[in-house]
Design an enzyme around this catalytic site. Structure first.
Site, PDB file in Angstrom:
ATOM      1  CB  SER A  93      -1.059  -0.089   1.204  1.00 45.37           C
ATOM      2  OG  SER A  93      -0.140   0.156   2.304  1.00 45.37           O
ATOM      3  CB  THR A 220      -1.958   5.486   3.871  1.00 44.20           C
ATOM      4  OG1 THR A 220      -2.820   5.600   2.817  1.00 44.20           O
ATOM      5  CG2 THR A 220      -1.123   6.706   4.083  1.00 44.20           C
ATOM      6  CB  THR A 238      -0.429   6.504   0.460  1.00 51.02           C
ATOM      7  OG1 THR A 238      -1.382   5.381   0.409  1.00 51.02           O
ATOM      8  CG2 THR A 238      -0.993   7.530  -0.222  1.00 51.02           C
ATOM      9  NE  ARG A 248      -8.057   8.354  -4.527  1.00 50.45           N
ATOM     10  CZ  ARG A 248      -7.644   8.100  -3.389  1.00 50.45           C
ATOM     11  NH1 ARG A 248      -6.704   7.844  -3.268  1.00 50.45           N
ATOM     12  NH2 ARG A 248      -8.701   8.022  -2.170  1.00 50.45           N
ATOM     13  N   GLY A 250      -5.692  11.170  -3.081  1.00 52.63           N
ATOM     14  CA  GLY A 250      -6.296  11.222  -1.947  1.00 52.63           C
ATOM     15  C   GLY A 250      -6.093  12.162  -1.088  1.00 52.63           C
ATOM     16  CG  ASP A 251      -6.561  10.812   3.078  1.00 48.61           C
ATOM     17  OD1 ASP A 251      -5.871  10.054   2.269  1.00 48.61           O
ATOM     18  OD2 ASP A 251      -6.711  10.557   4.360  1.00 48.61           O
ATOM     19  CB  THR A 271      -4.441   4.726   7.392  1.00 46.60           C
ATOM     20  OG1 THR A 271      -5.036   4.379   8.617  1.00 46.60           O
ATOM     21  CG2 THR A 271      -2.778   4.953   7.537  1.00 46.60           C
ATOM     22  N   GLY A 272      -6.808   5.228   5.577  1.00 48.36           N
ATOM     23  CA  GLY A 272      -8.390   4.790   5.438  1.00 48.36           C
ATOM     24  C   GLY A 272      -8.878   5.607   4.212  1.00 48.36           C
ATOM     25  N   GLY A 274      -9.821   8.169   1.969  1.00 50.28           N
ATOM     26  CA  GLY A 274      -8.997   9.429   1.676  1.00 50.28           C
ATOM     27  C   GLY A 274     -10.240  10.571   1.485  1.00 50.28           C
TER      28      GLY A 274
HETATM   29  N1  GLY Z   1      -5.955   7.352   2.630  1.00 46.18           N
HETATM   30  C1  GLY Z   1      -5.227   7.093   1.478  1.00 46.18           C
HETATM   31  C2  GLY Z   1      -5.935   7.344   0.314  1.00 46.18           C
HETATM   32  O1  GLY Z   1      -7.089   7.178   0.392  1.00 46.18           O
HETATM   33  O2  GLY Z   1      -5.479   7.695  -0.804  1.00 46.18           O
END
Ligand code: GLY
Length: 375
Positions: A93, A220, A238, A248, A250-251, A271-272, A274
């Site tokens: 990941s 992540t 990540t 894309r 993410g967060d 993590t999780g 995003g």
């Molecule tokens: N938290 C990682 C993502 O959603 O990319």
């Protein structure tokens, strides 16, 4: 009734005695808890910061803590820690061997923040560099910018002498991507909306079948640390959502979302899922709650409650009308108190990594909601 009263509440109560309710709230708002004095050194991270060693002796949190204890800059120490996970092909990941996007290309996101220097940098959708956290740090150190994305990020890294590889897939990441691809009805590629839905369902199916871990789907690593002087820093890195739409982000690369550090108060990262975190910039929310005087645990819970409140779309809810995904936060304050929180703990199974002077361990994550995201 619990008659115990905390020192901070006592101070506020005493100072505010005789004032009107409005005046009291003004006093509270204007008097955030600034920690002065020595801090208890600590490094926290997601659980992969404990389990991954890339064939070496030390994991991420041990490495970061050791270096911090030897006087190294806190952010340098944390990045040396997450580099272990980025370089480890076993972590599916993060970094090398991370999950590729829908086209089979590994695109990585990272950001870092330096509390004392009040500096930050990030990269999103960078390709070909195993350690995006080091490129994020280079953005922080060598540019006037906070975020460089896509091809620009890759070219920026190339210009600084980073090795750019054609392909960061491992045998395993490619095999899983092919499995996912096989499950997608090729007709859906004509309709982007259907393709996204089908792709997500196929991904969740693979989690249910145990082919990939739930943590790897949005996998992540976030790692935050504070040294004895109270220097607070953080880094998040990540490969993002598995088989995401190319480009894309993410967060993780976004300041305030995947990571936020305020050198005076503390740090939080996630993590999780995003998108859920990005919507509310929840790492910022956590640190803002620390600034208001909340403990790391309570601050993290506040951000999770906000995510729950913002999750109203049916497609994102499970059969109990609760969020159908997990999000976790890893939180430290300047004093060295810490917590790991998650929307769900999956029957107390979720853990986060922590390293203090007593050594490294996997500690229990506190959950906002009972049960699991899936049902
Ligand atoms: N938290 C990682 C993502 O959603 O990319």
């Amino acid at each position: 009734m619990n008659n115990k009263i905390g020192r901070r509440e006592f101070v506020l109560t005493g100072a505010a005695a005789g004032l009107s309710a409005t005046a009291i709230s003004t006093v509270q708002a204007a008097a955030p808890a600034v920690h002065t004095g020595a801090s208890k050194p600590v490094v926290v991270s997601s659980a992969n910061g404990f389990t991954m060693k890339n064939g070496g002796k030390l994991n991420c949190v041990e490495t970061a803590f050791d270096r911090m204890a030897k006087g190294e800059d806190v952010l340098d120490a944390l990045i040396a820690g997450v580099n272990i996970v980025e370089l480890d092909p076993e972590d599916a990941s993060v970094g090398y061997g991370g999950r590729p996007n829908a086209d089979g290309v590994v695109q990585l996101d990272s950001c870092c923040m330096h509390g004392p220097k009040k500096q930050a940098g990030g990269v999103a959708a960078i390709e070909g560099v195993r350690t995006p956290s080091l490129v994020a740090k280079a953005v922080m150190e060598f540019t006037d910018h906070h975020l460089i994305v896509g091809q620009g990020a890759t070219e920026f890294a190339r210009s600084l002498g980073f090795k750019i590889e054609d392909d960061l897939n491992t045998e395993n990441s490619r095999r899983m991507w092919l499995d996912w691809k096989r499950r997608i009805d090729p007709d859906h590629y004509l309709d982007p909306k259907l393709r996204v839905a089908a792709g997500h369902e196929a991904g969740l199916e693979m989690v249910t079948e145990g082919l990939i871990g739930e943590d790897e789907y949005y996998g992540t690593i976030n790692c935050n640390g504070v040294n004895h002087k109270g220097d607070v820093c953080g880094v998040t890195t990540t490969s993002g959502l598995s088989w995401k739409i190319p480009g894309r982000a993410g967060d993780s690369p976004v300041l305030g979302a995947g990571l936020y550090v305020d050198g005076d108060y503390g740090a939080a990262g996630s993590t999780g899922r995003g998108e859920a975190n990005l919507f509310g910039l929840c790492s910022f929310v956590v640190v803002e709650e620390l600034r208001r005087g909340k403990s790391p645990l309570d601050a993290g819970m506040e951000a999770l409650r906000r995510i729950q409140r913002n999750t109203v779309e049916k497609r994102l809810l499970n059969s109990r009308a609760l969020p159908g995904f997990n999000v976790s936060f890893y939180v430290i304050n300047k004093a060295g108190d810490y917590a790991g929180v998650a929307m769900y703990s999956h029957n107390d199974e979720r853990r986060f990594a922590v390293c203090t002077e007593n050594g490294a361990e996997l500690a229990k994550v506190e959950a906002l909601l009972e049960g699991s995201a899936a049902s």
